[in-house]
Design a protein around this motif. Structure first.
Motif, PDB file in Angstrom:
ATOM      1  N   UNK A 144       0.931  -1.291   0.092  1.00  0.00           N
ATOM      2  CA  UNK A 144       0.056  -0.023   0.078  1.00  0.00           C
ATOM      3  C   UNK A 144       1.029   1.306   0.054  1.00  0.00           C
ATOM      4  N   UNK A 145       0.822   2.030  -1.167  1.00  0.00           N
ATOM      5  CA  UNK A 145       1.477   3.158  -0.972  1.00  0.00           C
ATOM      6  C   UNK A 145       0.761   4.402  -1.351  1.00  0.00           C
ATOM      7  N   UNK A 146       0.830   5.034  -0.103  1.00  0.00           N
ATOM      8  CA  UNK A 146      -0.163   6.402   0.002  1.00  0.00           C
ATOM      9  C   UNK A 146       0.856   7.662   0.626  1.00  0.00           C
ATOM     10  N   UNK A 147       0.878   8.733  -0.215  1.00  0.00           N
ATOM     11  CA  UNK A 147       1.558   9.904   0.062  1.00  0.00           C
ATOM     12  C   UNK A 147       1.348  10.359   1.438  1.00  0.00           C
ATOM     13  N   UNK A 148       2.396  10.818   2.358  1.00  0.00           N
ATOM     14  CA  UNK A 148       2.138  11.427   3.572  1.00  0.00           C
ATOM     15  C   UNK A 148       1.198  12.633   3.241  1.00  0.00           C
ATOM     16  N   UNK A 149       1.649  13.703   2.277  1.00  0.00           N
ATOM     17  CA  UNK A 149       0.846  14.713   1.895  1.00  0.00           C
ATOM     18  C   UNK A 149       1.154  15.134   0.474  1.00  0.00           C
ATOM     19  N   UNK A 150       0.141  15.785   0.075  1.00  0.00           N
ATOM     20  CA  UNK A 150       0.234  16.222  -1.484  1.00  0.00           C
ATOM     21  C   UNK A 150       0.937  17.099  -1.926  1.00  0.00           C
ATOM     22  N   UNK A 151       1.578  17.279  -2.953  1.00  0.00           N
ATOM     23  CA  UNK A 151       2.672  18.385  -3.350  1.00  0.00           C
ATOM     24  C   UNK A 151       2.016  19.423  -3.979  1.00  0.00           C
ATOM     25  N   UNK A 152       0.572  19.087  -4.497  1.00  0.00           N
ATOM     26  CA  UNK A 152      -0.053  20.085  -5.051  1.00  0.00           C
ATOM     27  C   UNK A 152      -1.063  20.919  -4.515  1.00  0.00           C
ATOM     28  N   UNK A 153      -1.612  20.314  -3.551  1.00  0.00           N
ATOM     29  CA  UNK A 153      -2.828  21.064  -2.694  1.00  0.00           C
ATOM     30  C   UNK A 153      -2.453  20.926  -1.195  1.00  0.00           C
ATOM     31  N   UNK A 154      -1.657  20.089  -0.973  1.00  0.00           N
ATOM     32  CA  UNK A 154      -1.153  20.150   0.571  1.00  0.00           C
ATOM     33  C   UNK A 154      -1.919  19.296   1.404  1.00  0.00           C
ATOM     34  N   UNK A 155      -2.744  18.494   1.184  1.00  0.00           N
ATOM     35  CA  UNK A 155      -3.438  17.783   2.030  1.00  0.00           C
ATOM     36  C   UNK A 155      -2.780  16.698   2.533  1.00  0.00           C
ATOM     37  N   UNK A 156      -3.001  16.397   3.911  1.00  0.00           N
ATOM     38  CA  UNK A 156      -2.270  15.400   4.884  1.00  0.00           C
ATOM     39  C   UNK A 156      -3.008  14.121   4.882  1.00  0.00           C
ATOM     40  N   UNK A 157      -2.656  13.052   4.524  1.00  0.00           N
ATOM     41  CA  UNK A 157      -3.551  11.860   4.482  1.00  0.00           C
ATOM     42  C   UNK A 157      -3.415  11.363   6.087  1.00  0.00           C
ATOM     43  N   UNK A 158      -4.498  10.438   6.363  1.00  0.00           N
ATOM     44  CA  UNK A 158      -4.608   9.925   7.884  1.00  0.00           C
ATOM     45  C   UNK A 158      -3.566   8.921   7.885  1.00  0.00           C
ATOM     46  N   UNK A 159      -2.374   9.220   7.973  1.00  0.00           N
ATOM     47  CA  UNK A 159      -1.107   8.275   7.769  1.00  0.00           C
ATOM     48  C   UNK A 159      -1.416   7.182   9.300  1.00  0.00           C
ATOM     49  N   UNK A 160      -1.417   7.793  10.270  1.00  0.00           N
ATOM     50  CA  UNK A 160      -1.622   6.968  11.535  1.00  0.00           C
ATOM     51  C   UNK A 160      -2.694   5.577  11.232  1.00  0.00           C
ATOM     52  N   UNK A 161      -3.962   6.211  10.989  1.00  0.00           N
ATOM     53  CA  UNK A 161      -5.052   5.589  10.823  1.00  0.00           C
ATOM     54  C   UNK A 161      -4.838   4.254   9.749  1.00  0.00           C
ATOM     55  N   UNK A 162      -4.045   4.482   8.596  1.00  0.00           N
ATOM     56  CA  UNK A 162      -3.747   3.860   7.661  1.00  0.00           C
ATOM     57  C   UNK A 162      -2.827   2.637   8.456  1.00  0.00           C
ATOM     58  N   UNK A 163      -1.766   3.112   8.859  1.00  0.00           N
ATOM     59  CA  UNK A 163      -0.969   2.220   9.599  1.00  0.00           C
ATOM     60  C   UNK A 163      -1.582   1.115  10.507  1.00  0.00           C
ATOM     61  N   UNK A 292      -0.707  20.997   4.597  1.00  0.00           N
ATOM     62  CA  UNK A 292       0.731  21.468   4.861  1.00  0.00           C
ATOM     63  C   UNK A 292       0.726  22.978   5.038  1.00  0.00           C
ATOM     64  N   UNK A 293       1.410  23.663   5.898  1.00  0.00           N
ATOM     65  CA  UNK A 293       1.535  24.786   6.268  1.00  0.00           C
ATOM     66  C   UNK A 293       1.955  25.892   5.091  1.00  0.00           C
ATOM     67  N   UNK A 294       2.792  25.404   4.226  1.00  0.00           N
ATOM     68  CA  UNK A 294       3.340  26.170   3.217  1.00  0.00           C
ATOM     69  C   UNK A 294       2.681  26.118   1.893  1.00  0.00           C
ATOM     70  N   UNK A 295       1.755  25.231   1.624  1.00  0.00           N
ATOM     71  CA  UNK A 295       1.160  25.338   0.403  1.00  0.00           C
ATOM     72  C   UNK A 295      -0.353  25.716   0.274  1.00  0.00           C
ATOM     73  N   UNK A 296      -0.288  26.747  -0.710  1.00  0.00           N
ATOM     74  CA  UNK A 296      -1.857  27.307  -0.727  1.00  0.00           C
ATOM     75  C   UNK A 296      -2.081  27.461  -2.332  1.00  0.00           C
ATOM     76  N   UNK A 297      -3.236  26.309  -2.642  1.00  0.00           N
ATOM     77  CA  UNK A 297      -3.467  26.333  -4.136  1.00  0.00           C
ATOM     78  C   UNK A 297      -4.722  26.801  -4.192  1.00  0.00           C
ATOM     79  N   UNK A 298      -5.127  27.825  -4.934  1.00  0.00           N
ATOM     80  CA  UNK A 298      -6.322  28.294  -5.096  1.00  0.00           C
ATOM     81  C   UNK A 298      -6.985  28.551  -6.556  1.00  0.00           C
TER      82      UNK A 298
END
Length: 381
Positions: A144-163, A292-298
């Motif tokens: 199962x390969x799921x990114x920690x946070x998305x590079x385009x919109x910054x969304x953080x996935x529920x990594x601990x729950x997936x684990x 993510x705190x530094x990504x703002x996609x509008x």
């Protein structure tokens, strides 16, 4: 013209401490780390120190870190390595529709080799459904390969729950943390992550260096054949100055992580306030909370992304339409397609602003004002 860089999610400038460290070592540390003489041992000590500190930064052991040429190699090593080593247990892989292309294209290649890949959808916030993940799991799922946070919109996935979901399943859990590392707290033990990809150039380190965390219980064959470097897992003479620069970037990012989160959130608030003051119509792409705190996609209705980027550049502002790896492509962002569908207007009018080293509040407010002017010209408002 003073140029302002707000595309740090694509790549980041090197920190001055990183440059100083690398320049010094390039003139003094030329020994081959595999050599047993003084020069080799000196180079080896630098690598060992870096490996130990990087492991500590994610709650891992030093012998679980493999140095790579960056995030793409780390992702490829993880995915192809697991596919090869565990194919006797099944040929089913789960990932998401919004992964970086280093993951998606690797999975597509495996499909050509007879593997079955499930691409999980996301909602309009860019989040996967844990229910979808549970339903997609099969007895023969090996990865199962799921990114920690998305590079385009910054969304953080529920990594601990997936684990937790995968804790009692044979499937190995890989996460591409290239965009999250250095800004989000990561502990691979607590989150149940077996494989984790990281790249230096996203955290003000040099390009061409990264690492792959590999849980010591995981079998992962080498993708490169030659010498016995990296405990026979990644052949090739190590790039000592780059590794040392990477370590310096890790030290800075770990030390400043909390303060950066606060500052970048303030930048976001200030930027949006300027848009609001100018009565600009916009909507934010991605989760408003888990991001993510530094990504703002509008999304700016009534505008065109290419024209917006050109006009921003003419104003001395460097932003992007999302992933730099697809820049110049006529295809819309696969991330936004997954979130909104193929016909949505947001696919052609969304801009990613991402903050980082050397940005100031004054710059961010200026970017907000110039963006407002450009939007007003396009929409005649």
């Amino acid at each position: 013209m003073d140029r302002i860089y707000v595309d740090h999610a694509a790549t980041s400038p090197m920190h001055p401490d990183v440059i100083d460290k690398m320049m010094k070592l390039m003139g003094t540390e030329f020994g081959n780390p595999s050599s047993i003489h003084y020069f080799g041992r000196s180079a080896r000590n630098i690598i060992d120190e870096a490996r130990a500190e990087m492991a500590k930064s994610i709650g891992a052991d030093p012998n679980e870190i493999i140095f790579t040429s960056g995030g793409t190699e780390a992702d490829n090593h993880a995915i192809f390595g697991v596919a090869e080593a565990y194919q006797q247990n099944g040929k089913h892989i789960i990932t998401t529709q919004i992964e970086h292309h280093a993951v998606l294209h690797a999975c597509e290649q495996l499909e050509k080799q007879g593997y079955d890949v499930t691409y999980l959808p996301v909602n309009e916030d860019g989040l996967i459904s844990l229910t979808d993940l549970k339903q997609a799991l099969r007895e023969e799922t090996i990865l199962v390969s799921i990114m920690f946070a998305n590079n385009e919109v910054g969304t953080i996935q529920p990594i601990s729950e997936i684990g937790k979901i995968l804790a009692d399943h044979q499937a190995i859990f890989h996460s591409d943390a290239v965009q999250a590392y250095g800004l989000e707290k990561i502990n691979v033990r607590e989150e149940g992550i077996d494989l984790l990809s990281v790249s230096a150039h996203k955290i003000n380190g040099p390009k061409g260096i990264g690492f792959l965390f590999v849980n010591k219980e995981i079998k992962l064959p080498s993708r490169l054949f030659g010498g016995e470097q990296e405990r026979k897992r990644r052949a090739g003479t190590e790039n000592v100055p780059a590794i040392a620069g990477f370590l310096e970037a890790v030290r800075v990012s770990q030390k400043e992580r909390d303060s950066k989160q606060k500052v970048y959130q303030e930048y976001k608030t200030a930027f949006l306030s300027v848009l609001d003051e100018n009565k600009i119509e916009y909507s934010q792409n991605g989760s408003l909370d888990e991001t993510l705190p530094h990504v703002l996609n509008l999304s700016f209705p009534g505008t065109n992304v290419e024209a917006m980027l050109v006009n921003l550049d003419l104003a001395g502002i460097a932003a992007s339409s999302g992933s730099a790896c697809t820049a110049g492509s006529i295809d819309p962002s696969h991330v936004l397609v997954a979130m909104y569908g193929k016909g949505d207007e947001r696919l052609i009018n969304s801009i990613r602003f991402s903050f980082g080293l050397n940005n100031t509040m004054e710059q961010i407010k200026y970017v907000g004002q110039e963006t407002s002017k450009i939007v007003q010209r396009f929409t005649n408002k």
